[in-house]
Structure formats: C-alpha cells, structure tokens
Design a protein around this motif. Structure first.
Motif, short mmCIF file in Angstrom:
data_model
loop_
_atom_site.label_atom_id
_atom_site.label_comp_id
_atom_site.label_asym_id
_atom_site.label_seq_id
_atom_site.Cartn_x
_atom_site.Cartn_y
_atom_site.Cartn_z
N SER A 2 83.86 4.44 -10.93
CA SER A 2 84.37 3.64 -12.03
C SER A 2 85.15 2.45 -11.48
O SER A 2 85.87 2.56 -10.50
N TYR A 3 84.97 1.31 -12.13
CA TYR A 3 85.67 0.10 -11.71
C TYR A 3 86.11 -0.65 -12.95
O TYR A 3 85.34 -0.83 -13.88
N ASN A 4 87.35 -1.07 -12.98
CA ASN A 4 87.87 -1.77 -14.13
C ASN A 4 88.70 -2.95 -13.64
O ASN A 4 89.75 -2.76 -13.04
N SER A 5 88.23 -4.14 -13.90
CA SER A 5 88.93 -5.34 -13.50
C SER A 5 88.85 -6.34 -14.65
O SER A 5 87.78 -6.54 -15.21
N PRO A 6 89.94 -6.98 -14.99
CA PRO A 6 89.88 -7.94 -16.10
C PRO A 6 89.09 -9.19 -15.72
O PRO A 6 89.04 -9.58 -14.56
N THR A 7 88.48 -9.78 -16.71
CA THR A 7 87.80 -11.06 -16.52
C THR A 7 88.75 -12.17 -16.95
O THR A 7 89.73 -11.92 -17.65
N CYS A 8 88.46 -13.39 -16.58
CA CYS A 8 89.36 -14.49 -16.92
C CYS A 8 89.38 -14.75 -18.43
O CYS A 8 90.33 -15.31 -18.94
N ASN A 9 88.34 -14.33 -19.15
CA ASN A 9 88.30 -14.52 -20.59
C ASN A 9 88.63 -13.23 -21.36
O ASN A 9 88.50 -13.19 -22.58
N ASN A 10 89.02 -12.20 -20.64
CA ASN A 10 89.40 -10.90 -21.21
C ASN A 10 88.31 -10.26 -22.06
O ASN A 10 88.60 -9.47 -22.94
N LYS A 11 87.06 -10.59 -21.81
CA LYS A 11 85.95 -9.96 -22.51
C LYS A 11 85.27 -8.99 -21.57
O LYS A 11 85.13 -9.25 -20.38
N ALA A 40 77.91 -24.09 -11.01
CA ALA A 40 77.15 -24.39 -12.22
C ALA A 40 75.65 -24.24 -11.96
O ALA A 40 74.91 -23.72 -12.81
N ASP A 41 75.20 -24.67 -10.78
CA ASP A 41 73.79 -24.51 -10.42
C ASP A 41 73.42 -23.03 -10.31
O ASP A 41 72.33 -22.62 -10.71
N ALA A 42 74.33 -22.25 -9.76
CA ALA A 42 74.08 -20.81 -9.62
C ALA A 42 73.94 -20.16 -10.99
O ALA A 42 73.05 -19.32 -11.21
N ARG A 43 74.81 -20.54 -11.92
CA ARG A 43 74.73 -19.99 -13.28
C ARG A 43 73.41 -20.35 -13.93
O ARG A 43 72.70 -19.50 -14.45
N GLU A 44 73.07 -21.64 -13.89
CA GLU A 44 71.83 -22.10 -14.51
C GLU A 44 70.62 -21.40 -13.89
O GLU A 44 69.73 -20.94 -14.61
N GLY A 45 70.59 -21.33 -12.58
CA GLY A 45 69.47 -20.71 -11.89
C GLY A 45 69.37 -19.22 -12.16
O GLY A 45 68.27 -18.69 -12.36
N ALA A 46 70.50 -18.54 -12.17
CA ALA A 46 70.48 -17.09 -12.40
C ALA A 46 70.02 -16.77 -13.81
O ALA A 46 69.24 -15.83 -14.01
N CYS A 61 69.68 -10.47 -18.91
CA CYS A 61 70.02 -11.88 -19.00
C CYS A 61 71.40 -12.05 -19.62
O CYS A 61 72.24 -12.81 -19.11
N SER A 62 71.67 -11.34 -20.70
CA SER A 62 72.97 -11.42 -21.35
C SER A 62 74.09 -11.00 -20.42
O SER A 62 75.17 -11.59 -20.41
N SER A 63 73.84 -9.98 -19.63
CA SER A 63 74.84 -9.51 -18.68
C SER A 63 75.12 -10.55 -17.60
O SER A 63 76.28 -10.77 -17.22
N ILE A 64 74.09 -11.20 -17.10
CA ILE A 64 74.25 -12.24 -16.08
C ILE A 64 75.08 -13.39 -16.66
O ILE A 64 76.02 -13.87 -16.02
N ALA A 65 74.76 -13.82 -17.86
CA ALA A 65 75.51 -14.91 -18.49
C ALA A 65 76.97 -14.51 -18.72
O ALA A 65 77.88 -15.30 -18.46
N ALA A 67 78.70 -12.38 -17.03
CA ALA A 67 79.39 -12.32 -15.74
C ALA A 67 79.88 -13.71 -15.32
O ALA A 67 81.00 -13.86 -14.83
N PHE A 68 79.05 -14.72 -15.52
CA PHE A 68 79.48 -16.08 -15.19
C PHE A 68 80.58 -16.55 -16.15
O PHE A 68 81.50 -17.26 -15.73
N ASP A 69 80.52 -16.15 -17.42
CA ASP A 69 81.61 -16.45 -18.35
C ASP A 69 82.90 -15.81 -17.85
O ASP A 69 83.97 -16.42 -17.93
N GLY A 70 82.79 -14.59 -17.38
CA GLY A 70 83.95 -13.83 -16.94
C GLY A 70 84.65 -14.40 -15.72
O GLY A 70 85.82 -14.07 -15.47
#
Length: 82
Positions: A2-11, A40-46, A61-65, A67-70
């Motif tokens: 188990s791993y729990n770490s906050p994201t910068c947007n708290n989502k 930004a290129d990494a996000r777009e490409g991923a 795909c939603s999870s990848i997006a 993660a970059f939001d986070g």
C-alpha cells in the motif's frame, strides 16, 4: 503493498497498473520524446500513446492523464475523452 502520497491537486489517482504504465511509457519514450522534450511533451506523448494502445476513454488513459495532473503538468491538447 500500500502506498499513499498526496498529489499537488489533492485528487486521488487510480493507478493504471504496472504493466500498462510500463507499456505506455516505453512507447512514449521510443515514439514521442527527444533529448529536447520537456514535461509538457511527456504528458502529450503519454496520453497520445495511451489512446493508441488502450483507446480513447480507457481507464489507462484517464489514469495517465490524472497522474500528470497530480504532479502539476498543465493540460495540453491531448485528452482521453471521445
């Protein structure tokens, strides 16, 4: 494990799974990025590669997006929506 770490947007971010993330990232590295690429290129490409591999609107795909939001990489033109 188990791993729990906050994201910068708290989502919360639902993981794509180790195999899916590895497949998307490998494809991103080999098909999308160069030595001059940035976050930004990494996000777009991923996101582009996640759509190509798993389809628009896929959980992967939603999870990848998410993660970059986070980690506060701003959204670009690539989305997982239909």
């Amino acid at each position: 494990m188990s791993y729990n770490s906050p994201t910068c947007n708290n989502k919360p971010v639902a993981g794509a799974g180790r195999d899916a993330a590895a497949k998307v990232w490998y494809s991103t590295l080999t098909n999308e990025l160069t030595s001059r690429s940035g976050y930004a290129d990494a996000r777009e490409g991923a996101i582009r590669q996640a759509k190509a591999i798993y389809g628009k609107g896929s959980a992967q795909c939603s999870s990848i997006a998410a993660a970059f939001d986070g980690i506060a990489v701003p959204a670009g033109t690539q989305t997982c929506g239909n």
